[in-house]
Design an enzyme around this catalytic site. Structure first.
Site, mmCIF file in Angstrom:
data_model
loop_
_atom_site.group_PDB
_atom_site.id
_atom_site.type_symbol
_atom_site.label_atom_id
_atom_site.label_comp_id
_atom_site.label_asym_id
_atom_site.label_seq_id
_atom_site.Cartn_x
_atom_site.Cartn_y
_atom_site.Cartn_z
ATOM 1 N N ASN B 76 0.823 -1.203 0.000
ATOM 2 C CA ASN B 76 0.000 0.000 0.000
ATOM 3 C C ASN B 76 0.859 1.255 0.000
ATOM 4 O O ASN B 76 1.977 1.268 0.507
ATOM 5 C CB ASN B 76 -0.955 0.007 1.209
ATOM 6 C CG ASN B 76 -0.328 0.627 2.446
ATOM 7 O OD1 ASN B 76 -0.302 1.855 2.601
ATOM 8 N ND2 ASN B 76 0.203 -0.211 3.319
ATOM 9 N N SER B 77 0.302 2.287 -0.597
ATOM 10 C CA SER B 77 0.957 3.598 -0.542
ATOM 11 C C SER B 77 -0.128 4.651 -0.388
ATOM 12 O O SER B 77 -0.435 5.399 -1.301
ATOM 13 C CB SER B 77 1.766 3.851 -1.809
ATOM 14 O OG SER B 77 0.917 3.883 -2.932
ATOM 15 N N GLY B 79 -0.115 7.098 1.717
ATOM 16 C CA GLY B 79 0.518 8.416 1.814
ATOM 17 C C GLY B 79 -0.060 9.267 2.924
ATOM 18 O O GLY B 79 -0.100 10.492 2.818
ATOM 19 N N ASN B 134 4.540 6.880 15.118
ATOM 20 C CA ASN B 134 4.893 6.164 13.902
ATOM 21 C C ASN B 134 6.215 6.725 13.408
ATOM 22 O O ASN B 134 6.247 7.762 12.754
ATOM 23 C CB ASN B 134 3.789 6.360 12.861
ATOM 24 C CG ASN B 134 4.105 5.670 11.552
ATOM 25 O OD1 ASN B 134 5.070 4.934 11.450
ATOM 26 N ND2 ASN B 134 3.279 5.922 10.556
ATOM 27 N N CYS B 137 7.096 4.910 8.991
ATOM 28 C CA CYS B 137 6.243 4.773 7.817
ATOM 29 C C CYS B 137 7.032 4.990 6.540
ATOM 30 O O CYS B 137 7.706 5.995 6.382
ATOM 31 C CB CYS B 137 5.085 5.758 7.851
ATOM 32 S SG CYS B 137 4.037 5.579 6.403
ATOM 33 N N LYS B 171 6.454 2.901 17.520
ATOM 34 C CA LYS B 171 6.365 1.893 16.454
ATOM 35 C C LYS B 171 7.666 1.916 15.668
ATOM 36 O O LYS B 171 7.974 2.893 14.991
ATOM 37 C CB LYS B 171 5.164 2.201 15.557
ATOM 38 C CG LYS B 171 4.820 1.074 14.594
ATOM 39 C CD LYS B 171 3.466 1.324 13.944
ATOM 40 C CE LYS B 171 3.032 0.163 13.078
ATOM 41 N NZ LYS B 171 1.746 0.420 12.425
ATOM 42 N N ASN B 198 6.247 -3.001 11.047
ATOM 43 C CA ASN B 198 5.398 -2.154 10.211
ATOM 44 C C ASN B 198 5.494 -2.802 8.846
ATOM 45 O O ASN B 198 5.858 -3.971 8.753
ATOM 46 C CB ASN B 198 5.922 -0.708 10.229
ATOM 47 C CG ASN B 198 4.869 0.295 9.776
ATOM 48 O OD1 ASN B 198 4.025 -0.010 8.939
ATOM 49 N ND2 ASN B 198 4.910 1.482 10.322
ATOM 50 N N GLY B 253 1.380 -9.423 9.662
ATOM 51 C CA GLY B 253 1.077 -10.732 9.116
ATOM 52 C C GLY B 253 0.197 -11.632 9.937
ATOM 53 O O GLY B 253 -0.024 -12.784 9.555
ATOM 54 N N GLY B 274 -3.874 -6.086 11.169
ATOM 55 C CA GLY B 274 -4.079 -5.026 10.184
ATOM 56 C C GLY B 274 -4.742 -5.525 8.927
ATOM 57 O O GLY B 274 -5.975 -5.606 8.827
#
Ligand code: FAD
Ligand code: FMN
Ligand code: FES
Lengths: 297, 313
Positions: B76-77, B79, B134, B137, B171, B198, B253, B274
């Protein structure tokens, strides 16, 4: 008749009732899932796992293909607790779905997206333009429009005759086009009382040749006293051109947009399309957008 | 202290009492109210929800496509699309009050000052139990820089702790070469817990068009494909910081109860979920039921007792 106005969304298990070829490389899939069939409204869609659950109810090999595939309802029969989707095999997921057998149990999320119902449309005449597999969701909408007393004209485009996803029949147009009083249309739409013309990229006897925009432009020459609205669903390039035509002619136009989805519930922001008011989620604010609001990239 | 019930899967992490060890991962569960729109959603099975990363200013996010499917994973991106901390605090936090789970806000930023400013605003909300920083990321420029360097991580965590009375969870970026020393500097800066894992930066190219599938070219890989990396990172960090140090929440996962047990055996006290939510909005309840069944089958009374109990060969 779709009765429910609730916004309920279900993440549940649907049972495959039947799967039948619809043209070449496309299938009509019937699911039994009473809660979704009762809640579904036109232009909403479902996200379907491309692999059935194992006998023990675990996702099994579905953990390889994680994302559920969005497909529009093509017909909903709440009284039977069933609905149909029509899909084309285009990749890994839809290829796997082609192996669905009656009795398979499939994890499914829906109904998703904002509905488009007849009362939201002011115009007396609605032209539905469906390119390829953009047609099925419009078939779910058409009966509502006709029940509401609207004139419905369907313009369906396909690449070739063998790709047509529904039965066809000869029909006399109630609102003829120049030189065309009779043509071949999709039977399900004609039976509803809609005018239907089919354009093919590869010419074939009895069909119009060329792009959907040709008959569309011809219709737009005519007078529509009660107002006119275009609703289009199909490949982005087709919708972009239709948006431009609608804008040039000052006709209201709504588009049913596609985007790659993660959650389907508005949580992940994956499924966006660009609008004049920033990125909007197809699964939540969509799938229907005002053509004027779309920013084409 | 109440007596532990049989098959108890409740845990306490950084002072936060959670119904279950299951934590909905940032970015996959929106601002807490979107996924539970599904009928019969059971908040009781959710230990905590980490909200989508917020930044000081609104962010429009990346251009589509923003998600691609890969073998047993997704890239995913997004953003960091978000309406900015003020909007989130004003309109979204109030919706979370009285829901039967705990909410953790997640902050991203491009400078220490930005993190601190956002933390200050969030610290005022009583809907929010803790803050997750975070620092890992892959989807925004600058977001990664802090996570890869122990000194910066120390400075950032210290600065946020100074303005925020709520527990601070860090994180960690899994892509760094020395996750141990970053973990240690976070502990030195008085972090209350570590989120280990992450996404991992990846790329998918459409061979017909010869273009990357994601609008942003690169994205973050999540899902079952990365689970063994999570298990290993959790184990490494747990060994490095010791059993008595701050708790670890594992991310990456987990899609069923067996996966959750695996990361707990490796040393995680709580388990992030997630991408699996995309496959089943009720996944958390399924995993919670599976954890209860696991305890029973193992003759254990409390899930916390299995944490870090893997026996190495
Ligand atoms: C609201 C909505 C309604 C739709 N209705 C229909 C329908 O009625 N009939 C039909 O045939 N198709 C429909 N589509 C398109 C359909 O979702 C895709 O053709 C399908 O997801 C392709 O999956 P795949 O695994 O075969 O392709 P792959 O390319 O292998 O898929 C990879 C990933 O990309 C996603 N993806 C690929 N193409 C599209 C696309 N065009 N739109 C969204 N996601 C895509 C897949 O879901 C999957 O996550 C609809 C899409 C949306 C968003
Ligand atoms: C669509 C998507 C968006 C995400 N957004 C964020 C985010 O905004 N902030 C963050 O810290 N992590 C974000 N993540 C990472 C997840 O929180 C999680 O750490 C990662 O996906 C690994 O866990 P999983 O394999 O269970 O998904 C995102 C993940 C996905 C799939
Ligand atoms: S698919 Fe997650 S927001 Fe639309």
């Amino acid at each position: 008749m779709k009765k429910s106005n609730s916004n309920a969304i279900f993440d549940t298990i649907a049972t495959v009732i039947a799967q039948k070829p619809s043209g070449t490389n496309a299938y009509t899939l019937t699911f039994e899932c009473p809660e979704i069939a009762e809640a579904a409204q036109p232009i909403q869609f479902v996200n379907i796992a491309p692999v059935p659950l194992t006998a023990e109810g675990s996702p099994g090999p579905a953990l390889d293909m994680l994302l559920r595939r969005p497909l529009g309802f093509s017909q909903v029969r709440p009284e039977q607790g069933r609905f149909d989707v029509i899909y084309q095999v285009v990749g890994r997921g839809t290829q796997a779905m082609a192996d669905f057998k009656p009795g398979d149990r499939v994890r499914i999320l829906g109904p998703l997206g904002m509905p488009l119902t007849a009362d939201m449309i002011k115009a007396q005449t609605v032209i539905l333009v469906g390119g390829g597999l953009g047609l099925p969701p419009l078939y779910d909408l058409a009966p509502e429009l006709i029940k509401a007393g609207k004139e419905v004209i369907v313009i369906a485009g396909a690449r070739a005759e063998n790709l047509l996803i529904m039965d066809t029949q000869q029909c006399k147009l109630k609102r003829p086009l120049p030189d065309i009083g009779e043509t071949t249309g999709f039977k399900p739409f004609v039976e509803l009382g809609a005018d239907c013309v089919i354009t093919l990229d590869t010419p074939a006897e009895g069909f119009l040749s060329g792009l959907v925009t040709e008959p569309l432009n011809k219709y737009l020459e005519q007078d529509f006293d009660g107002g006119l609205e275009i609703i289009a669903c199909g490949p982005p390039i087709m919708m972009k051109v239709i948006a431009q035509i609608a804008r040039d002619r000052g006709v209201k136009c709504r588009l049913i947009m596609e985007a790659r989805m993660g959650c389907g519930l508005g949580a992940c922001q994956a499924c966006v399309c660009k609008t004049t008011d920033g990125y909007k989620r197809v699964c939540t604010e969509g799938p229907v957008f005002d053509a004027e609001d779309i920013v084409w990239e | 202290m109440t007596e532990n019930k049989k098959n108890d899967i409740a845990v306490t992490i950084a002072g936060i009492e959670m119904n279950t060890p299951l934590v909905m991962a940032s970015g996959t569960f929106g601002y807490g109210f979107e996924v539970p729109r599904v009928a019969d959603f059971r908040f009781e099975d959710v230990g905590a929800v980490v909200l989508k990363s917020v930044t000081l200013k609104p962010r429009t996010g990346n251009k589509p496509h923003r998600i691609a499917e890969t073998p047993a994973g997704v890239l995913n991106s997004i953003g960091m699309q978000n309406p900015g901390v003020e909007y989130v605090a004003k309109y979204y936090f109030p919706m979370l009050k009285n829901l039967p789970t705990k909410f953790i806000a997640n902050i991203a930023g491009e400078s220490t000052d930005e993190y601190v400013e956002v933390a200050r605003i969030i610290a005022e909300s009583d809907a929010i139990e803790a803050i997750e920083l975070n620092i890992s990321c892959p989807n925004v420029k600058g977001g990664c820089a802090i996570g890869v360097n122990p000194q910066d991580a120390f400075a950032l965590v210290s600065a946020v702790k100074a303005v925020c009375g709520k527990p601070v969870i860090v994180k960690l970026t899994p892509g760094v070469t020395d996750i141990k020393s970053i973990a240690e500097s976070c502990i030195a800066a008085k972090a209350d817990a570590l989120s280990v894992g992450n996404t991992y930066t990846g790329m998918v190219i459409d061979t017909h068009t010869r273009r990357p599938v994601l609008g942003n070219n690169y994205g973050g890989l999540s899902g079952p494909a990365i689970r063994p990396l999570t298990v290993c990172n959790v184990h490494k960090v747990r060994q490095a910081i010791g059993d008595s140090a701050i708790p670890i929440i594992a991310f990456g996962g987990v899609s069923n109860a067996s996966d959750a047990v695996e990361v707990m055996l490796a040393g995680a006290s709580a388990v992030g979920v997630g991408t699996a939510v995309f496959t089943n909005a009720h996944i958390c309840s399924e995993i919670a039921d599976g954890l209860r069944a696991y305890l029973q089958s193992q003759n254990e009374t409390n899930i916390a007792d299995i944490v870090g109990t893997v026996k190495l060969n």
